[in-house]
Design an enzyme around this catalytic site. Structure first.
Site, PDB file in Angstrom:
ATOM      1  N   ASN A   9       1.041  -1.194   0.155  1.00  0.00           N
ATOM      2  CA  ASN A   9      -0.040   0.106  -0.173  1.00  0.00           C
ATOM      3  C   ASN A   9       0.468   1.097   0.012  1.00  0.00           C
ATOM      4  OD1 ASN A   9      -1.802   1.882   0.645  1.00  0.00           O
ATOM      5  ND2 ASN A   9      -1.945   1.902   2.585  1.00  0.00           N
ATOM      6  N   LYS A  11      -0.038   4.137  -0.396  1.00  0.00           N
ATOM      7  CA  LYS A  11      -0.730   5.177   0.282  1.00  0.00           C
ATOM      8  C   LYS A  11      -0.545   6.573  -0.776  1.00  0.00           C
ATOM      9  CE  LYS A  11       0.196   3.430   5.150  1.00  0.00           C
ATOM     10  NZ  LYS A  11       0.300   3.814   6.347  1.00  0.00           N
ATOM     11  N   HIS A  97      -9.465   1.125   4.828  1.00  0.00           N
ATOM     12  CA  HIS A  97      -7.853   1.262   5.489  1.00  0.00           C
ATOM     13  C   HIS A  97      -8.091   2.527   6.882  1.00  0.00           C
ATOM     14  CE1 HIS A  97      -3.751   2.249   6.099  1.00  0.00           C
ATOM     15  NE2 HIS A  97      -3.670   1.602   5.829  1.00  0.00           N
ATOM     16  N   GLU A  99      -7.181   4.193   7.986  1.00  0.00           N
ATOM     17  CA  GLU A  99      -6.282   5.875   7.547  1.00  0.00           C
ATOM     18  C   GLU A  99      -8.074   7.316   6.608  1.00  0.00           C
ATOM     19  OE1 GLU A  99      -2.796   5.417   5.192  1.00  0.00           O
ATOM     20  OE2 GLU A  99      -2.108   5.452   6.841  1.00  0.00           O
ATOM     21  N   GLU A 169      -5.277  -5.163  10.608  1.00  0.00           N
ATOM     22  CA  GLU A 169      -4.553  -3.937  10.867  1.00  0.00           C
ATOM     23  C   GLU A 169      -4.717  -3.550  11.878  1.00  0.00           C
ATOM     24  OE1 GLU A 169      -2.609  -2.915   6.843  1.00  0.00           O
ATOM     25  OE2 GLU A 169      -4.019  -1.776   7.174  1.00  0.00           O
ATOM     26  N   GLY A 175       2.017   1.997  10.397  1.00  0.00           N
ATOM     27  CA  GLY A 175       3.509   3.255  10.836  1.00  0.00           C
ATOM     28  C   GLY A 175       3.918   3.534  11.917  1.00  0.00           C
ATOM     29  N   SER A 216       3.367  -2.162  10.776  1.00  0.00           N
ATOM     30  CA  SER A 216       4.896  -2.229  10.308  1.00  0.00           C
ATOM     31  C   SER A 216       5.886  -3.045  10.149  1.00  0.00           C
ATOM     32  CB  SER A 216       5.481  -1.874  12.395  1.00  0.00           C
ATOM     33  OG  SER A 216       4.818  -0.720  12.263  1.00  0.00           O
TER      34      SER A 216
END
Ligand code: PEP
Length: 255
Positions: A9, A11, A97, A99, A169, A175, A216
């Site tokens: 991904n 992003k 996701h 985010e 996730e 991240g 991560s």
């Protein structure tokens, strides 16, 4: 046997020119991994770079995915991208996701609509679920993740469900450099995610659906995840932007 799937991904990173450079650095090694048949490899660039990336991997077994979609096929939806536009150039699409849930108002309901739209237009959804730190510390992981899975799969038939990929996730791991432990992620996937799928469908369906870990993942920690029986590959953010790292992670899936 579930074939693991490793997806990068990207992003909101990489211009078209940078995307081309990254794919050129990845292509030969990832082609070997994907051609082994032991793992699938998917690159998920920003929308604008998708056609370029798709053209560069056209004659390889490497697949391309989008990072989002809208559920309508056309019309007055400024700024959105339809499944019928994506399926010309993609096989996969990331949905829900964290985010998007956090910054762009994605809800369990919109995730479900997007999953239905993706399936209707022959895109394979990679549905993201995961608890935040507060929920994790309050012992709410099972309730939160179970509810996300049930909502995402609402009104999805058993046959369609089998084709969906889930990415577990934990938000606190994305991240942050603080990955979950392999056994910890394995337990959430095995008990909570496959448990919810078994309740919704049946045990065989729960066992057939691929569930990745994301958060991560690095070349250093990836072996711990791939050694877990419930984990079928990884959704990789930061490390997918560095050719040597993503190659090492993909290779670990077939070792
Ligand atoms: C992600 O973007 O889905 C992700 C897991 O990011 P990272 O690997 O950087 O934690």
């Amino acid at each position: 046997m579930r074939t693991p799937i490793v997806a990068g991904n990207w992003k909101m990173n990489k211009t078209i020119a940078e995307a081309r450079e990254l794919v050129n650095a990845l292509r030969d090694e990832l082609t070997r991994v994907a051609a082994s048949g032991k793992a699938q490899v998917v690159l998920c660039p920003p929308f604008i770079a998708i056609p370029q990336v798709a053209a560069l991997v056209k004659d390889t077994p490497i697949k391309v995915g989008a990072q989002n979609l809208f559920w309508e096929v056309k019309g007055a939806f400024t700024g959105e991208v339809a499944p019928t536009m994506l399926n010309e150039v993609c096989d996969y699409v990331i949905i829900g996701h964290s985010e998007r849930r956090q910054y762009f108002g994605e809800t369990d309901e919109s995730v479900n609509k997007k999953v239905q739209a993706a399936l209707a237009h022959h895109l394979i959804p990679i549905v993201c679920v995961g608890e935040n730190l507060q929920q994790n510390e309050a012992g709410q992981t099972q309730a939160v993740v179970g509810a996300q899975v049930r909502a995402a799969f609402k009104e999805i038939s058993r046959d369609d469900a089998r084709g969906i990929v889930i990415a577990y996730e934990p938000i606190w791991a994305i991240g942050t450099g603080k990955a979950a432990s392999g056994p910890g992620a394995n337990a959430v996937i095995g008990l909570t995610i496959r448990g919810a799928l078994a309740d919704l469908y049946d045990e065989a369906t729960a066992q057939a659906i691929r569930v990745q870990y994301g958060g991560s993942v690095t070349p250093k920690n990836v072996a711990e995840f791939f050694a877990q029986p419930e984990i079928d590959g990884a959704l990789v953010g930061g490390a997918s932007l560095v050719a040597a790292d993503f190659i090492a992670i993909c290779k670990a899936a077939v070792e």
